[in-house]
Each structure stands twice: as structure tokens, then as C-alpha cells.
Design a protein around this motif. Sequence first.
Motif, mmCIF file in Angstrom:
data_model
loop_
_atom_site.group_PDB
_atom_site.id
_atom_site.type_symbol
_atom_site.label_atom_id
_atom_site.label_comp_id
_atom_site.label_asym_id
_atom_site.label_seq_id
_atom_site.Cartn_x
_atom_site.Cartn_y
_atom_site.Cartn_z
ATOM 1 N N SER A 247 4.189 -3.159 4.985
ATOM 2 C CA SER A 247 3.684 -3.891 3.935
ATOM 3 C C SER A 247 3.532 -2.789 2.921
ATOM 4 O O SER A 247 3.347 -1.629 3.101
ATOM 5 N N ALA A 248 3.417 -3.527 1.546
ATOM 6 C CA ALA A 248 2.768 -2.364 0.592
ATOM 7 C C ALA A 248 1.414 -2.187 0.745
ATOM 8 O O ALA A 248 0.675 -2.890 1.785
ATOM 9 N N THR B 291 0.348 -5.398 -4.009
ATOM 10 C CA THR B 291 1.357 -6.496 -4.635
ATOM 11 C C THR B 291 0.417 -7.251 -5.675
ATOM 12 O O THR B 291 1.080 -7.640 -6.482
ATOM 13 N N GLU C 140 6.477 -2.016 -1.086
ATOM 14 C CA GLU C 140 6.908 -1.849 0.363
ATOM 15 C C GLU C 140 7.789 -0.667 0.301
ATOM 16 O O GLU C 140 7.667 -0.060 1.322
ATOM 17 N N PHE D 298 9.510 -7.793 3.301
ATOM 18 C CA PHE D 298 9.240 -8.399 2.100
ATOM 19 C C PHE D 298 10.397 -8.620 1.343
ATOM 20 O O PHE D 298 10.131 -9.319 0.355
ATOM 21 N N ARG E 172 4.991 -14.687 -0.461
ATOM 22 C CA ARG E 172 3.599 -13.783 0.008
ATOM 23 C C ARG E 172 3.552 -13.899 1.508
ATOM 24 O O ARG E 172 3.817 -14.439 2.357
ATOM 25 N N GLY E 173 3.196 -12.496 2.213
ATOM 26 C CA GLY E 173 3.147 -12.384 3.436
ATOM 27 C C GLY E 173 4.603 -12.142 4.181
ATOM 28 O O GLY E 173 4.479 -12.172 5.407
ATOM 29 N N GLY E 174 5.675 -11.935 3.241
ATOM 30 C CA GLY E 174 6.830 -12.062 3.752
ATOM 31 C C GLY E 174 7.122 -10.749 4.795
ATOM 32 O O GLY E 174 8.280 -10.979 5.299
ATOM 33 N N SER E 175 6.433 -9.853 4.598
ATOM 34 C CA SER E 175 6.905 -8.664 5.705
ATOM 35 C C SER E 175 6.852 -8.908 7.358
ATOM 36 O O SER E 175 7.484 -8.527 7.995
ATOM 37 N N ASP E 176 6.111 -10.152 7.607
ATOM 38 C CA ASP E 176 5.902 -10.718 8.877
ATOM 39 C C ASP E 176 7.464 -11.159 9.198
ATOM 40 O O ASP E 176 7.991 -11.038 10.273
#
Length: 400
Positions: A40-41, A46, A73, A135, A149-153
Motif C-alpha cells: 500500500s501507500a 492516499t 503505492e 491498488f 479504497r483499501g484496494g491493495s488487498d
Amino acid sequence: MLVVQKYGGTSVGTLERINEVAKRVAKTRRNGNDVVVVVSAMSGETNKLIEYAEYFTNNPQQREMDMLLSSGERVTSALLAIALASMGYPAVAMSGRQAGIETDLCHTKARIESIDRTKIEQKIKEGNIVVVAGFQGINRSGEVSTLGRGGSDLSAVAIAGALEADLCEIYTDVDGVYTTDPRIEPKAKKLDKISYDEMLELASLGAKVLQTRSVEMAKKLNVNLVTRSSFNDNEGTLITKEENIMEQPIVSGVALDKNQARVTLRGVSDKPGIAAEIFRKLANENINVDMIIQNVGYDGTTNLGFTVPQNEVEMTKQAMAQIKASELVEYDSEIVKVSIVGVGMKSHSGVACKAFETLAKEGINIEMISTSEIKVSMVVAQKYGELAVRALHSAYDLDA
Ligand code: ADP
Ligand code: ASP
Ligand code: MG
């Protein structure tokens, strides 16, 4: 083994933290694994970038937001690759595009459509640890997109699925998935295992420990998913198939969603096609509508209420201005959604009633209700949100 590890914002929040993450990744590599890392960043980054854009307008172009937000990121991925190389571990950073992540055309919350696995595989074969900027991806038109949002998961789970990885570890700042957010209820208990479906509900109802779509994707692709802390070596929580869990409590968790706003339309004409017109318009704008409630009509008109994410209120206002469903549209952001989730609810009665009684005992008024097979959600005034969570957590014996 091939292991995908994702490190969230706080896990890579400072240069020292990135160094700690590099040590953990290096250890996984030393143990003989191929490793793909998704980052993530740095925490707060972000949000800071969003604030920068809001200095100019509260309605920036979505394409430019993706250009802006995807940069956070990329910074972390390059720094982690540099840290790993300085420890003697060959590593390459890749942007979403370089990693072959292709998405649909929707900016700021794109869906992953495919992953060209040859790009990452090539780098692994050359002996590298691959560090992917989470992300983000690239769409059919060659434009940068981000995954919400939270898209690195989601990036991590999708990559694990595409590479058929043995394990996907989501490293964060808590030990795993708890019965509720441990920041709201310190008595919350860590769950050893939770089913994909319960995790999906918890995530979509506000438990941001995992992004909703990442759980959806993990279920679909059967990804072996574990959440755990990057700050210790405690065992985390396994997200798995329902049949792998022996004991099913009636309620497994309580979630709080503070990012909801309510839209109320008064005096909507009570005739066929009105709801269709309203929700078609919102769907075309990719607005996530939830909890739709319409009353029995009276005198040829009716009232219609629904919730949308707070950050989509502006878009909702613009969309509503283009249709003439009601003269009187109200927006209320001072609300939250509190939910209980559990697969055991399917076979028990009185679960919802107990929730209503619990909130009544605290003097909390329930403003909207919606249920599904495995959840009960209630909208209450914002100031009562955390109190409601604690009361429900205790009513279903989750702190026992
Ligand atoms: P990251 O930056 O690592 O992606 P997030 O902040 O997105 O981390 O998610 C972790 C946070 O999720 C925790 O700090 C915690 O406050 C919150 N959270 C909400 N509900 C839960 C839950 N049921 N179990 C664990 N954490 C939860
Ligand atoms: N940095 C992005 C966010 O804050 C994505 C992520 O952290 O997963 O939402
Ligand atoms: Mg997160």
C-alpha cells in the motif's frame, strides 16, 4: 512455496517500517519460498493526495484522481525493492501495468478483469522478489485505474489467484480478524478462522480489515487467505470455506460503517417505473446504493429512503438533480450502520429481535433496518454508533 504477502499502510508507514517489512520478506525468501509482495501507500498518503485535489475542487476528474492516487503505492514499492536489494536480495518493483493487471474502464473503483501472469513470473524466474504497487491497474484504453479504497488487498488476492500461490498473507496493524473492531471494543476476540461469506458481510458492512472485493475474489478463486500483524509473529486469522469451521456461533461479529449517508425522497409519485428510473440513474453513475426502503403509498405518493457511501453523496446529488422523482430530497451524513453477522443465524430465530431489544435498552433509536440470511443491519444516529457496537458485542456474548 509461492507466497504472496501484502503490507498495508501502517506496516509501511515509515522508512524504519519499510526496513522491518524488508527483513520479514527476506526471511520468507531465505526459507526457500518465491515471494511476491504487494504494498500500500505509506499510511496517510492516499488521504493526503485526496486533500491536495480537494484544494482545487470537490469534484476532480476521476481519471486524474487515478493518476494522482496510484503514485502513493509506486513510491512504497520502489522503496521496498531498494531496501531488499541493499540487504542482498534481488528485487524489482512493478506498477500495476507492469504487473499485467488489467481492469475495466471505471475510474477510482475499477474491477480487475484479468492478470497477465507471465510478467511477474518472468521476474520470479530471474531470481527476484517481485514488489507490486497495490491498488492499481491499467484499463483497456491504456489508462491508469485504481481499485477503490483499501484496494491493495484486492491486488494481493487477485495476484495470488492468478499465480496459483500457496498462500496469501495480508499483513496489517492488528493480529487478525476480531469479533469487532478492537479499536472500538477492546474486549473483542481474535477469530482463528472465519468463513468467506461471513468475512464478506463484515467487510461490506464496514470492517475494513479486508476490502470487500478481495474477499469476494478469494472465495471465487479459492485463495488460501490469512490476515495477521506485521508488528509481531502471532498467528493470524484464516479465511476459509464454511465447511472447514467446526463450531458456528450464531453471531460471529459486529461491524460499524461510518461512511454511510442517507438519502430521503418525500412525496414520490406512487406509480410503476419511478424506482426503476431513480436507481438506473444511480447505477449508471456507479453509485453503491444500499438499504432501500419504501413505504406503503398514501394519497398517490410515497417516501423512499436509501443509503450511499458518504464520498458518493456529491455524485448522488448531481444524479438526482437530473431526474424529477421528488421535489424534496434530504441528505443526512450524521448516520452510521451497525450490523451483526453470523452464518448461525440461518438456523436460529429471535436473533434480530435481540438486537432491537439491546439497542432499545440503551435508548438508541433505530432509523432503518435491513436483513439478509446471515446479517442484520441497523441505521442509527452517528453519536450512538460505537455504543451500539459495544452493546451488541456483549449481548451476543462475543466478549465472553
Ligand atoms: P491496512 O492499512 O493494513 O490495510 P486497515 O486500516 O485497512 O489496514 O485495516 C485494519 C484496521 O481494521 C484495524 O486497525 C482495525 O481498526 C480495523 N477493523 C475494523 N473491524 C475489524 C475487525 N473485525 N477485526 C480487525 N480489525 C478491524
Ligand atoms: N492506499 C489505498 C487506500 O488508502 C489502498 C490501500 O491502502 O489498500 O485506500
Ligand atoms: Mg486496508
